[in-house]
Design a protein around this motif. Structure first.
Motif: not given
Length: 404
Positions: A73-75, A91, A93-95, A97, A128
């Motif tokens: 997952s991305y952040s 911003s 996207d968490s899924e 990227g 991570r």
């Protein structure tokens, strides 16, 4: 990225099935691999004034583990550091990227920024990895040229002075302009848009210099007006105009100064008023001082004309007694002092004693009781005096003297 994970999971499932058929127990996976990005850094571009939530690129990372240990997952990293402040315009996207720009950006205020994107797996504990994403803002032609000279104001500006004997190529003026954009959007070109005599002036395409195209003739009017067009090289191009005027004169002494503004007139009027008030005050002070000095001098003269200056008898007697005691007064004489305001009319007289009670030895030789002589301004010599061994007078004798 999702297809890659599906293929990895499919291969792992086939391996486990083969192991089961062979009678071998499967080995459970341990989260011992951190995600790995497919690039060491990312550079993405966005145009100035783009719409909100525009897609600019994507990041991708893979994990060698299986199951939850390999799910990434991305952040955005919460702590960017002092050199890389938090940017609220991006911003992730968490899924998948995907990176989005949340609001329009202005190239003149923000040309590029960097953020840190973090990829973490779902293992326990999670592992991570971080990667740097640099966002570059592309300039758009959204700023028109700004004319710096001549100043474009509501009030009439100054005029350029051109002698009538000037030849072709004479530099009249120069238009100075700038553009806040960059690159080709800031390249400016100049051209003569309108003029009172179109064939008299020319404008440099790149320099903006206004020059004479031909010599001045008598048919040309004294006052010339020009309008210069300033245009940038953007698509579509933006432009601005610069208005200027020129005076064709034989002698520069013919130039009249422009009318002053109301503010300068008010300031000049106030200064003149202050100067007049100060001059009147100084004049009155001088007149009052002069009158006081004249009055004091007139009063002093009147007091002197009232009569001779008399000194008190006791003061003179004490002074004569002291002088006689010191031996400086050889004989007893009465002195008359007459002082007037004019120094030329003052008189000093030597008189004989008028008191008859004085002894004869204290009187001058050759003078009887009935004889009196005035010696105006003539000193008495020792030959005309009888010797006096006493050399002094008593206080009682001085008290018997009279002074006129």
């Amino acid at each position: 990225m999702g297809a890659l994970h599906a293929d990895i999971e499919y291969v792992q499932m086939l391996q486990q099935c083969c192991l089961v058929k062979q009678g071998v127990a499967p080995i459970s996976d341990v989260n011992d691999n951190a995600p790995v990005f497919n690039q060491s850094s990312y550079t993405m571009y966005v145009r100035e004034n783009s719409a909100a939530a525009v897609f600019v690129g994507a990041v991708s990372a893979a994990d060698a583990d299986v199951g939850l240990n390999g799910k990434v997952s991305y952040s955005l990293a919460a702590e960017q550091g002092a050199e890389r402040p938090w940017c609220s315009c991006l911003s992730v996207d968490s899924e998948k990227g995907h990176v989005f720009v949340l609001r329009p950006l202005d190239y003149e205020h923000l040309r590029q920024t960097e953020v840190t994107v973090s990829a973490s797996d779902a293992g326990s504990p999670p592992l991570r990895a971080n990667v740097t994403v640099r966002l570059v803002v592309l300039d758009e032609n959204d700023n028109a040229p700004l004319v710096l000279y001549p100043a474009q104001e509501s009030s009439p500006g100054s005029s350029e002075l051109v002698p009538v004997w000037a030849e072709a190529g004479y530099l009249v003026s120069k238009v100075v302009a700038v553009d806040a954009d960059s690159g080709q959007n800031s390249w400016l070109s100049f051209q003569l848009l309108r003029a009172s005599e179109p064939g008299l002036f020319s404008v440099g395409l790149q320099s903006g210099e206004v020059r004479l195209r031909r010599p001045v003739t008598e048919r040309d009017s004294v006052k010339q007006k020009l309008v210069v067009l300033v245009r940038d090289n953007g698509k579509p191009p933006l432009s601005a105009t610069a208005a200027l005027s020129a005076l064709l004169l034989k002698d520069f002494s013919e130039v009249r100064l422009p009318h002053s503004s109301p503010a300068s007139e008010d300031q000049g009027g106030s200064l003149t008023t202050y100067l007049i008030i100060a001059l009147v005050f100084v004049s009155l002070l001088f007149l009052v001082s002069s009158a006081v000095l004249v009055a004091r001098k007139v009063c002093g003269r009147q007091e002197l004309k009232a009569g001779p200056v008399l000194y008190a008898a006791d003061t003179l007697q004490s002074g004569l007694a002291d002088a006689a005691a010191a031996g400086t007064l050889p004989r007893a004489y009465c002195y008359e002092i007459s002082l007037t305001t004019g120094s030329g009319n003052s008189e000093f007289k030597f008189l004989k004693p008028i008191v008859p009670s004085l002894p004869p030895q204290h009187c001058a030789v050759g003078q009887g009781p009935d004889e009196e002589q005035d010696f105006p301004g003539v000193p008495v010599s020792s030959e005309d005096m009888a010797p006096n061994t006493a050399g002094a007078l008593s206080a009682g004798q001085f008290n018997a003297l009279s002074f006129d």
